[in-house]
Design a protein around this motif. Structure first.
Motif, PDB file in Angstrom:
ATOM      1  N   GLU A 115      -0.812   0.544 -11.578  1.00  0.00           N
ATOM      2  CA  GLU A 115      -0.094  -0.579 -12.166  1.00  0.00           C
ATOM      3  C   GLU A 115      -0.070  -1.805 -11.253  1.00  0.00           C
ATOM      4  O   GLU A 115      -0.069  -2.939 -11.734  1.00  0.00           O
ATOM      5  N   ASN A 116      -0.039  -1.609  -9.945  1.00  0.00           N
ATOM      6  CA  ASN A 116       0.050  -2.765  -9.031  1.00  0.00           C
ATOM      7  C   ASN A 116      -1.216  -2.970  -8.208  1.00  0.00           C
ATOM      8  O   ASN A 116      -1.204  -3.671  -7.203  1.00  0.00           O
ATOM      9  N   ILE A 117      -2.311  -2.326  -8.617  1.00  0.00           N
ATOM     10  CA  ILE A 117      -3.531  -2.443  -7.818  1.00  0.00           C
ATOM     11  C   ILE A 117      -4.115  -3.855  -7.883  1.00  0.00           C
ATOM     12  O   ILE A 117      -4.776  -4.321  -6.950  1.00  0.00           O
ATOM     13  N   ARG A 118      -3.857  -4.568  -8.989  1.00  0.00           N
ATOM     14  CA  ARG A 118      -4.298  -5.964  -9.072  1.00  0.00           C
ATOM     15  C   ARG A 118      -3.539  -6.825  -8.059  1.00  0.00           C
ATOM     16  O   ARG A 118      -4.135  -7.716  -7.416  1.00  0.00           O
ATOM     17  N   ASP A 119      -2.234  -6.583  -7.902  1.00  0.00           N
ATOM     18  CA  ASP A 119      -1.457  -7.332  -6.908  1.00  0.00           C
ATOM     19  C   ASP A 119      -1.978  -7.058  -5.502  1.00  0.00           C
ATOM     20  O   ASP A 119      -2.029  -7.964  -4.651  1.00  0.00           O
ATOM     21  N   ALA A 120      -2.356  -5.806  -5.239  1.00  0.00           N
ATOM     22  CA  ALA A 120      -2.909  -5.484  -3.925  1.00  0.00           C
ATOM     23  C   ALA A 120      -4.214  -6.227  -3.682  1.00  0.00           C
ATOM     24  O   ALA A 120      -4.490  -6.678  -2.556  1.00  0.00           O
ATOM     25  N   LYS A 121      -5.016  -6.367  -4.725  1.00  0.00           N
ATOM     26  CA  LYS A 121      -6.274  -7.119  -4.595  1.00  0.00           C
ATOM     27  C   LYS A 121      -5.990  -8.582  -4.246  1.00  0.00           C
ATOM     28  O   LYS A 121      -6.668  -9.168  -3.383  1.00  0.00           O
ATOM     29  N   LEU A 173     -10.394  -5.265   7.365  1.00  0.00           N
ATOM     30  CA  LEU A 173      -9.909  -4.169   6.520  1.00  0.00           C
ATOM     31  C   LEU A 173     -10.835  -2.965   6.548  1.00  0.00           C
ATOM     32  O   LEU A 173     -10.390  -1.813   6.413  1.00  0.00           O
ATOM     33  N   GLU A 174     -12.130  -3.214   6.726  1.00  0.00           N
ATOM     34  CA  GLU A 174     -13.090  -2.117   6.702  1.00  0.00           C
ATOM     35  C   GLU A 174     -13.057  -1.268   7.965  1.00  0.00           C
ATOM     36  O   GLU A 174     -13.763  -0.259   8.063  1.00  0.00           O
ATOM     37  N   ALA A 175     -12.228  -1.665   8.932  1.00  0.00           N
ATOM     38  CA  ALA A 175     -12.090  -0.844  10.151  1.00  0.00           C
ATOM     39  C   ALA A 175     -11.454   0.503   9.836  1.00  0.00           C
ATOM     40  O   ALA A 175     -11.723   1.498  10.529  1.00  0.00           O
ATOM     41  N   ASN A 176     -10.604   0.552   8.815  1.00  0.00           N
ATOM     42  CA  ASN A 176      -9.969   1.803   8.372  1.00  0.00           C
ATOM     43  C   ASN A 176     -10.095   1.918   6.858  1.00  0.00           C
ATOM     44  O   ASN A 176     -10.387   0.946   6.154  1.00  0.00           O
ATOM     45  N   THR A 177      -9.843   3.126   6.331  1.00  0.00           N
ATOM     46  CA  THR A 177      -9.767   3.284   4.883  1.00  0.00           C
ATOM     47  C   THR A 177      -8.413   2.771   4.388  1.00  0.00           C
ATOM     48  O   THR A 177      -7.470   2.594   5.179  1.00  0.00           O
ATOM     49  N   ILE A 178      -8.334   2.511   3.097  1.00  0.00           N
ATOM     50  CA  ILE A 178      -7.068   2.032   2.519  1.00  0.00           C
ATOM     51  C   ILE A 178      -5.977   3.074   2.710  1.00  0.00           C
ATOM     52  O   ILE A 178      -4.809   2.733   2.968  1.00  0.00           O
ATOM     53  N   GLY A 192       3.538   6.674  -4.890  1.00  0.00           N
ATOM     54  CA  GLY A 192       3.694   6.096  -3.569  1.00  0.00           C
ATOM     55  C   GLY A 192       4.127   7.133  -2.551  1.00  0.00           C
ATOM     56  O   GLY A 192       3.928   8.351  -2.725  1.00  0.00           O
ATOM     57  N   PHE A 193       4.735   6.636  -1.467  1.00  0.00           N
ATOM     58  CA  PHE A 193       5.218   7.529  -0.414  1.00  0.00           C
ATOM     59  C   PHE A 193       6.543   8.161  -0.827  1.00  0.00           C
ATOM     60  O   PHE A 193       7.478   7.469  -1.211  1.00  0.00           O
ATOM     61  N   CYS A 194       6.582   9.500  -0.742  1.00  0.00           N
ATOM     62  CA  CYS A 194       7.795  10.245  -1.063  1.00  0.00           C
ATOM     63  C   CYS A 194       7.957  11.366  -0.048  1.00  0.00           C
ATOM     64  O   CYS A 194       7.045  11.656   0.740  1.00  0.00           O
ATOM     65  N   LEU A 212       0.818  -1.213   0.000  1.00  0.00           N
ATOM     66  CA  LEU A 212       0.000   0.000   0.000  1.00  0.00           C
ATOM     67  C   LEU A 212       0.854   1.266   0.000  1.00  0.00           C
ATOM     68  O   LEU A 212       0.407   2.316  -0.458  1.00  0.00           O
ATOM     69  N   THR A 213       2.088   1.212   0.492  1.00  0.00           N
ATOM     70  CA  THR A 213       2.941   2.405   0.520  1.00  0.00           C
ATOM     71  C   THR A 213       3.415   2.814  -0.879  1.00  0.00           C
ATOM     72  O   THR A 213       3.894   3.940  -1.054  1.00  0.00           O
ATOM     73  N   SER A 214       3.290   1.934  -1.837  1.00  0.00           N
ATOM     74  CA  SER A 214       3.646   2.267  -3.230  1.00  0.00           C
ATOM     75  C   SER A 214       2.492   1.947  -4.181  1.00  0.00           C
ATOM     76  O   SER A 214       2.703   1.599  -5.339  1.00  0.00           O
ATOM     77  N   LEU A 215       1.247   2.059  -3.677  1.00  0.00           N
ATOM     78  CA  LEU A 215       0.072   1.692  -4.467  1.00  0.00           C
ATOM     79  C   LEU A 215      -0.123   2.655  -5.632  1.00  0.00           C
ATOM     80  O   LEU A 215       0.001   3.874  -5.492  1.00  0.00           O
ATOM     81  N   ASN A 216      -0.427   2.103  -6.801  1.00  0.00           N
ATOM     82  CA  ASN A 216      -0.787   2.887  -7.983  1.00  0.00           C
ATOM     83  C   ASN A 216      -1.619   2.011  -8.903  1.00  0.00           C
ATOM     84  O   ASN A 216      -1.952   0.869  -8.568  1.00  0.00           O
TER      85      ASN A 216
END
Length: 569
Positions: free
Chosen positions: A156-162, A173-178, A217-219, A150-154
């Protein structure tokens, strides 16, 4: 009773037919009025060559010649006018150097450092262990990769996150937002930088480099317009300036790991529109020499449309999600946000949080992955134009040194003090366009604004007034023309006269030929002496009268009497 009902219907039908017949008669006489006014306009117009086309007595060949000349002039003027209009629409501005300019201070460019691994492994593991895994180490090991990604989510890799999220119960997961989960495990500023210098003076890195969360991502960004938090993007303070008297116009920092480095103007919003200028590794010393190119547009350009000047003033368009000032990058980012919200009914977590718009959850990742090509397609954002005041930083010199492991880092420095500014101003405005149009139309046709008013006057006001003021005369002329046989057409080139027909001649709409003069002995003698002066004078001795437009009659002509001269000159 039936007959009494039938009488009103018959009366209404008769009234309708009477009104219809009167309307048709009005159209007929209006047509005749337009024909007459056309002849009057051609004979009295100030346009070049037009009067010779309709003048009575001119040979057909001469009329055709003047028609060709007039048509060629009109077409040529139209072609030139269209080319001027195209120039006005496509290239009405010019960019040149602004000589009356000197910088006292310069805003240092925004410098963004994006670590290749934007997560803190221990921090991510501890966050998962305390929340999602409920202190189960085995589950923490299983859930941690999702939080790190999630720290480098975009897009291109959103399928991998799924895929990684499928091992985590959805209710946890629904306790917080992404976005909030992404802020649980990013790399800290202290772990990103070793040391920093600005204007050749030591500075605390984490006081000047702010965290930002975008499609990259995070910068961490130096001199950024905003900083990111788990719930919003917050505006930062005043930007860092440089002065000409400073010891060094540079920023030096030592990253702690392999990173991508972006350099751009402080006016812009960081996002996927920017590409990294530097790929830095731990054993390199990179020296970047930059130059500043600033372009501004004068207020005169506001008279042009956005499409003509191809730029938007900062206060001209107010963006919904970035209302402070218009920039090209903020417009493009808002365009992508709008498409994501429209297609998936949620805002991706790496975009600025929007009030009353839900943040995308794991269940929305499939939709974002399906429509990622549509969301990132720049062709759907053609309404975004460049800003009328923009600053670009060019890299004039890039030096990479890899054989000095004891001295590593990144140096961003101005090559020279910025002393050049570009100014875009109007080259071809509305006044210039009007003057050009008037000059071309006057040169080829003798046309002016009053000529246009004259055309409107002849074919509207004057024609309508004739219909209502001279209605009976128009009826009589229309009836006379219907009874008159069609005129003979003479294709000869011999001269014609405007004289009236002789007594006994049949009435005709065609013009009469000039009767040849009786040849006398004196004339014969002068011809033998090669004296042509009298022959020339004979052409001017022919009696001239006003044209009657083919309506020869012994009765008083109502069209040429003084009573109606205000409509029929």
């Amino acid at each position: 009773m039936p007959q009494s009902k039938r009488h009103p219907e018959t009366r209404r039908q008769m009234q309708w037919q009477s009104q219809r017949q009167r309307g048709l008669q009005t159209l007929v006489i209006f047509r005749r009025s337009l024909i007459y006014q056309t002849k009057e306009f051609f004979q009295n117009s100030t346009l070049h060559g037009v009067r010779y086309i309709a003048e009575t007595g001119r040979p057909i060949g001469e009329k055709f010649m003047w028609f060709c000349f007039t048509s060629i002039g009109a077409v040529t003027a139209l072609v030139i006018i269209m080319s001027l209009w195209e120039k006005f629409q496509t290239n009405p501005t010019i960019t040149g150097l602004d000589t009356d300019f000197h910088n006292q201070n310069v805003v240092f460019p925004t410098t963004v450092v994006c670590p290749e691994e934007a997560f803190d492994d221990d921090k991510s593991y501890q966050a998962v262990l305390k929340t999602l895994a409920n202190y189960d180490e085995a589950q923490a090991q299983m859930y941690s990769p999702f939080l790190r990604l999630l720290t480098s989510l975009n897009f291109e890799n959103i399928r991998d996150a799924k895929v990684l999220s499928q091992s985590i119960p959805p209710n946890l997961l629904e306790a917080n937002t992404i976005r909030q989960w992404a802020f649980e495990g990013p790399i800290s500023c202290e772990s990103t930088f070793v040391s920093c210098k600005y204007r050749d003076e030591e500075i605390p890195c984490c006081d000047h480099f702010e965290p930002i969360y975008t499609e990259h991502g995070f910068c961490y960004a130096f001199n950024s317009r905003f900083k990111s938090t788990p719930t919003e993007d917050v505006k930062t303070g005043a930007p860092h300036d440089l002065y000409e008297t400073d010891k060094k116009w540079a920023l030096f920092f030592v990253p702690n790991s392999t990173s991508r480095i972006f350099i751009f103007s402080n006016e812009e919003y960081f996002g996927s529109d920017f590409n990294a200028q530097i790929d830095w590794s731990e054993t390199q010393l990179v020296e970047v020499r930059i130059s500043k190119k600033n372009t501004y547009t004068t207020d005169d350009a506001r008279q042009l449309s956005i499409g003509q000047r191809k730029c938007i003033f900062s206060d001209e368009v107010k963006l919904k999600y970035f209302p402070d000032a218009y920039t090209f990058s903020s417009c493009m980012k808002q365009c992508r946000m709008n498409k994501a919200i429209k297609l998936c009914k949620c805002n991706p977590p790496f975009y600025k949080p929007i009030a009353n718009v839900p943040m995308c959850m794991v269940k929305d990742f499939d939709c974002l992955d399906e429509f990622k090509a549509n969301i990132t397609n720049i062709k759907d954002c053609l309404q975004c134009e460049l800003s009328c005041s923009k600053t670009v930083f060019n890299i004039d010199k890039l030096i990479k040194i890899v054989d000095r492991p004891e001295s590593t880092g990144v140096l961003v420095e101005f090559l020279t003090w910025p002393i050049i500014r570009y100014k875009r101003e109007v080259l071809f405005g509305w006044v210039d366009l009007l003057v050009s149009f008037g000059g071309i139309a006057s040169l080829f046709l003798g046309f002016s604004l009053l000529s246009g008013v004259e055309i409107i006057y002849y074919f509207t006001l004057r024609a309508c007034c004739m219909v209502y003021k001279n209605r009976q005369e128009l009826y009589e002329i229309e009836e006379r023309i219907r009874q008159e046989p069609p005129p003979l057409i003479d294709l000869g080139l011999s001269l014609k006269s405007h004289s009236r027909p002789c007594v006994g001649d049949a009435p005709t709409s065609a013009v009469l030929k000039v009767r040849p003069a009786v040849e006398t002995a004196t004339n014969h003698q002068r011809k033998n002496e090669k004296d042509y002066s009298i022959n020339t004078k004979n052409y001017y001795n022919t009696p001239k009268v006003w044209p009657d437009h083919g309506y020869a009659s012994n009765t008083k002509n109502p069209w040429t009497t003084y009573d109606h001269s205000q409509y029929m000159p």
